[in-house]
Design a protein around this motif. Structure first.
Motif, short mmCIF file in Angstrom:
data_model
loop_
_atom_site.label_atom_id
_atom_site.label_comp_id
_atom_site.label_asym_id
_atom_site.label_seq_id
_atom_site.Cartn_x
_atom_site.Cartn_y
_atom_site.Cartn_z
N THR A 216 7.58 11.32 14.97
CA THR A 216 7.71 11.82 13.61
C THR A 216 6.36 12.02 12.94
O THR A 216 5.48 11.14 13.01
N ARG A 217 6.21 13.16 12.30
CA ARG A 217 5.00 13.43 11.52
C ARG A 217 5.24 13.03 10.06
O ARG A 217 6.36 13.13 9.55
N ILE A 218 4.19 12.63 9.41
CA ILE A 218 4.26 12.21 8.01
C ILE A 218 4.18 13.45 7.13
O ILE A 218 3.37 14.36 7.36
N ASP A 219 5.02 13.50 6.12
CA ASP A 219 4.91 14.57 5.13
C ASP A 219 5.53 14.09 3.82
O ASP A 219 6.02 12.95 3.73
N ALA A 220 5.49 14.92 2.82
CA ALA A 220 5.95 14.53 1.49
C ALA A 220 7.43 14.18 1.46
O ALA A 220 7.89 13.45 0.58
N SER A 221 8.18 14.69 2.44
CA SER A 221 9.63 14.46 2.42
C SER A 221 10.02 13.10 2.98
O SER A 221 11.13 12.62 2.73
N ASN A 222 9.13 12.46 3.76
CA ASN A 222 9.50 11.18 4.38
C ASN A 222 8.53 10.04 4.08
O ASN A 222 8.76 8.90 4.48
N ALA A 223 7.42 10.31 3.38
CA ALA A 223 6.41 9.28 3.16
C ALA A 223 6.75 8.36 1.99
O ALA A 223 6.16 7.29 1.86
N LEU A 224 7.70 8.78 1.15
CA LEU A 224 8.10 7.98 0.01
C LEU A 224 9.58 7.67 0.10
O LEU A 224 10.37 8.51 0.55
N PRO A 225 10.00 6.49 -0.35
CA PRO A 225 11.42 6.14 -0.29
C PRO A 225 12.22 6.88 -1.35
O PRO A 225 11.67 7.37 -2.35
N ALA A 226 13.51 6.96 -1.11
CA ALA A 226 14.39 7.57 -2.10
C ALA A 226 14.47 6.68 -3.33
O ALA A 226 14.51 5.46 -3.23
N LEU A 227 14.48 7.31 -4.50
CA LEU A 227 14.62 6.58 -5.76
C LEU A 227 15.76 7.18 -6.56
O LEU A 227 15.79 8.40 -6.78
N PRO A 228 16.72 6.38 -6.98
CA PRO A 228 16.79 4.93 -6.73
C PRO A 228 17.12 4.64 -5.28
O PRO A 228 17.70 5.48 -4.59
N PRO A 229 16.75 3.45 -4.79
CA PRO A 229 17.00 3.13 -3.38
C PRO A 229 18.49 3.06 -3.08
O PRO A 229 19.29 2.60 -3.92
N GLY A 230 18.85 3.51 -1.90
CA GLY A 230 20.24 3.47 -1.51
C GLY A 230 20.63 2.12 -0.95
O GLY A 230 19.81 1.20 -0.85
N PRO A 231 21.89 1.95 -0.58
CA PRO A 231 22.36 0.69 0.00
C PRO A 231 21.58 0.37 1.28
O PRO A 231 21.32 1.24 2.11
N GLY A 232 21.22 -0.88 1.43
CA GLY A 232 20.51 -1.30 2.64
C GLY A 232 19.03 -0.99 2.63
O GLY A 232 18.36 -1.18 3.66
N ALA A 233 18.48 -0.51 1.52
CA ALA A 233 17.05 -0.22 1.45
C ALA A 233 16.25 -1.51 1.68
O ALA A 233 16.59 -2.57 1.14
N VAL A 234 15.19 -1.40 2.47
CA VAL A 234 14.36 -2.56 2.83
C VAL A 234 13.19 -2.66 1.85
O VAL A 234 12.47 -1.69 1.62
N VAL A 235 12.98 -3.84 1.32
CA VAL A 235 11.88 -4.06 0.37
C VAL A 235 10.55 -4.14 1.13
O VAL A 235 10.45 -4.78 2.17
N ASP A 236 9.56 -3.47 0.60
CA ASP A 236 8.18 -3.59 1.08
C ASP A 236 7.48 -4.60 0.18
O ASP A 236 7.15 -4.31 -0.98
N GLN A 237 7.25 -5.80 0.70
CA GLN A 237 6.73 -6.90 -0.12
C GLN A 237 5.23 -6.82 -0.37
O GLN A 237 4.66 -7.65 -1.09
N MET A 238 4.54 -5.80 0.18
CA MET A 238 3.09 -5.78 0.08
C MET A 238 2.56 -5.55 -1.33
O MET A 238 1.40 -5.81 -1.61
N SER A 239 3.41 -5.09 -2.24
CA SER A 239 2.92 -4.91 -3.61
C SER A 239 2.75 -6.24 -4.33
O SER A 239 2.34 -6.27 -5.49
N GLN A 240 3.01 -7.36 -3.64
CA GLN A 240 2.67 -8.67 -4.20
C GLN A 240 1.15 -8.90 -4.12
O GLN A 240 0.63 -9.81 -4.76
N HIS A 241 0.46 -8.06 -3.32
CA HIS A 241 -1.00 -8.14 -3.19
C HIS A 241 -1.65 -7.06 -4.06
O HIS A 241 -1.02 -6.07 -4.42
N PRO A 242 -2.94 -7.21 -4.34
CA PRO A 242 -3.67 -6.10 -4.99
C PRO A 242 -3.79 -4.92 -4.04
O PRO A 242 -3.66 -5.07 -2.81
N PRO A 243 -4.09 -3.72 -4.54
CA PRO A 243 -4.03 -2.52 -3.71
C PRO A 243 -5.34 -2.08 -3.06
O PRO A 243 -5.39 -0.98 -2.50
#
Length: 550
Positions: free
Chosen positions: A108-135
């Motif tokens: 799979t190639r990265i592009d604007a259609s798949n690089a960001l999660p759907a908002l609002p997240p759907g059922p079963g969406a997995v949390v990315d916990q890395m935003s607990q850190h600075p960027p």
């Protein structure tokens, strides 16, 4: 032997360059050897980089989610199949060696259609916990992907670029370890022993040859270590203080771990001989009251204010807004873990940290033999103890030892806090001590320098021996990991090599070239170091080196 008018340090600069190339080559092999997502949280580290690269911002902890490209990448990487070297295979989980590698060109190639999660997240969406850190590291990674044109490449190519970024940050750390050791010993051959230190620790290759935010912490703490050593040896200039505060603050924009360097900074100013600022002196008596008390406090206060202004504000804000230094990005269910009795939590914690410091590959599933971990830990402790107890550089060695000690204590204390509530031990990983790589490397160099009686001739013998041992350890670690990652029971090396090439982001020809270049770099480094250390010198030109501060 005449140097032909060249700078007297030129030969040592070439040796340092050769050793840095060796570390870079070793790290690059690890970056290609480790299967995708076979280091802790690598999926979510990549996910957070892509979110910034595509303008998704930095959500509050618990409000970031995994993008579709990561879900596809996990399938195409064979995740979570059990590696052949896993200590205990899991029932019902497919074996990695039984999976067919995905077709490289079709990943799979990265592009604007798949690089960001759907908002609002759907059922079963997995949390990315890395935003607990600075960027900070994630922003750096996004910049690298944009600069290299890989922001819309295949996911495995983008992942490799981030892995090589971490290798570069590790390589950039080692000159500061060497500089700290040379400041304390006055000896080039003794100091250069610090440069190949990472090769002795396979887990460093697995962690810092993967994509994660630890590498920026390693570099920041390496610079702080060097500056602290300068302070404790007499460099009390204001510009050194300013640099200390700013670098510490930048490190705090990556992770909280650089905060554990603060005790070393305080000790450096407390123990520094207070003579003429910037002049390293072994003859200046430390006085406490009132001559040097206020200048020390003024510099510490300045460094602290600058550290908070440059990056520490992130953690202050966390406390003020959430009541915690680091908010929980994704709650962890520990009910499936085995409870640890009260009389066992400390020895178990210590053992797990030691095991995962030296070799606990992937997600703590491939274990280095415990006996080898014990021997390596004892050797490291003994060398550090020699540096601490023998006269000549004890103050500097004490400052160096504070960072790994503080980080280890912090990791165990954090685990104890969780244990006191659940009787389960979590978050015990030796990678959290890797902020002290430069300090440990310099401490080893000082300890060996003391062990040979601070004799330049003996240090010249130790350097090529240490380099050869590091090279051998680096090769053995890679061979062990290769088998644990790719070689199933009863399979040949050719079978394992074909599997590696199949899963790799690059083709088999590129792998052969990289491995061959790494082997050449190793032999070249050994040759350059041996030439520098053992070249003939007239006895009357043998330097008499200072003992350094006590």
């Amino acid at each position: 032997m005449s140097t032909g008018g060249a700078h007297p340090d030129a030969v040592w600069h070439r040796a340092l360059a050769a050793l840095l190339v060796l570390v870079a080559a070793w790290g690059t092999v690890w970056a290609l050897l480790t299967p995708a997502f076979r280091s802790p949280d690598e999926q979510t580290h990549l996910n957070s980089v892509l979110r910034l690269a595509y303008g998704g911002g930095w959500p509050a902890p618990g409000e970031a989610f995994v993008a579709p490209v990561i879900e596809a990448a996990e399938r195409e990487a064979g995740w979570p199949g059990d590696l052949p070297g896993r200590r205990t295979p899991r029932p019902g989980v497919p074996q990695f060696v039984d999976l067919q590698p995905s077709v490289r060109a079709e990943r799979t190639r990265i592009d604007a259609s798949n690089a960001l999660p759907a908002l609002p997240p759907g059922p079963g969406a997995v949390v990315d916990q890395m935003s607990q850190h600075p960027p900070a590291w994630y922003a750096l990674g996004a910049a690298v992907l944009h600069a290299t044109g890989l922001v819309d490449a295949r996911w495995d190519q983008a992942l490799l670029a981030l892995r090589l970024l971490d290798v570069a940050l590790l390589v950039g750390t080692m000159p500061f370890a060497v500089a700290a050791a040379r400041r304390l010993t006055g000896s080039w051959p003794a100091a250069l022993v610090a440069a190949p230190f990472p090769l002795f620790v396979p887990e460093i290759g697995n962690i810092l040859g993967s994509a994660n935010n630890d590498a920026l912490v390693v570099l920041a703490c390496g610079v702080v270590t060097w500056l602290s050593v300068r302070v404790v040896t007499g460099d009390t200039r204001w510009r050194t203080t300013v640099a200390l505060g700013l670098v510490l603050g930048v490190g705090l924009l990556a992770k909280v771990m650089p905060a554990f360097a603060v005790p070393g900074v305080i000790a450096a100013y407390a123990l520094a001989p207070w003579g003429r600022p910037g002049i390293r002196s072994t003859r200046v008596r430390t006085t406490w009251w009132p001559t040097t008390w206020w200048p020390r406090l003024a510099r510490l206060a300045t460094a602290g204010v600058l550290a908070v202004a440059a990056g520490g504000w992130w953690w202050v804000r966390n406390v003020l807004t959430t009541g915690a230094v680091q908010p929980v990005g994704r709650p962890r269910d520990v009910s499936g873990l085995t409870p640890v009795p009260a009389d066992q939590w400390f020895p178990v914690s210590l053992r797990r940290v030691a095991q995962s410091f030296w070799g606990h590959l992937s997600w703590l599933e491939v274990w280095m033999p415990w006996r080898l971990v014990q021997v390596a830990s004892v050797l490291l402790a003994v060398i550090g103890l020699v540096a601490l107890v023998r006269r000549g550089a004890r103050r500097g060695a004490f400052v160096l030892a504070l960072l790994p000690t503080a980080l280890t204590a912090g990791v165990i204390f954090n685990a104890w806090q969780g244990w006191s509530q659940t009787q389960r031990l979590v978050a015990l990983h030796g990678r959290y001590v890797y902020g002290a790589i430069a300090a440990l490397a310099a401490l080893v160099a000082v300890g060996l320098w003391q062990a040979v009686g601070r004799r330049e001739r003996r240090a010249r013998v130790v350097l090529p021996v240490a380099t050869a041992l590091a090279l051998a350890a680096g090769v053995v670690g890679l061979v062990w990991a290769f088998g644990a990652f790719y070689r199933g029971a009863g399979e040949s090396l050719a079978d394992a090599a074909a599997r590696w090439a199949g899963w790799s982001p690059v083709g088999p020809t590129a792998l052969v070239v990289v491995v061959g270049a790494a082997a050449a770099a190793g032999l070249a480094a050994l040759g350059v170091v041996a030439h520098a250390a053992l070249r003939r010198r007239r006895p009357e030109l043998e330097p008499v080196l200072p003992e350094g501060p006590a």
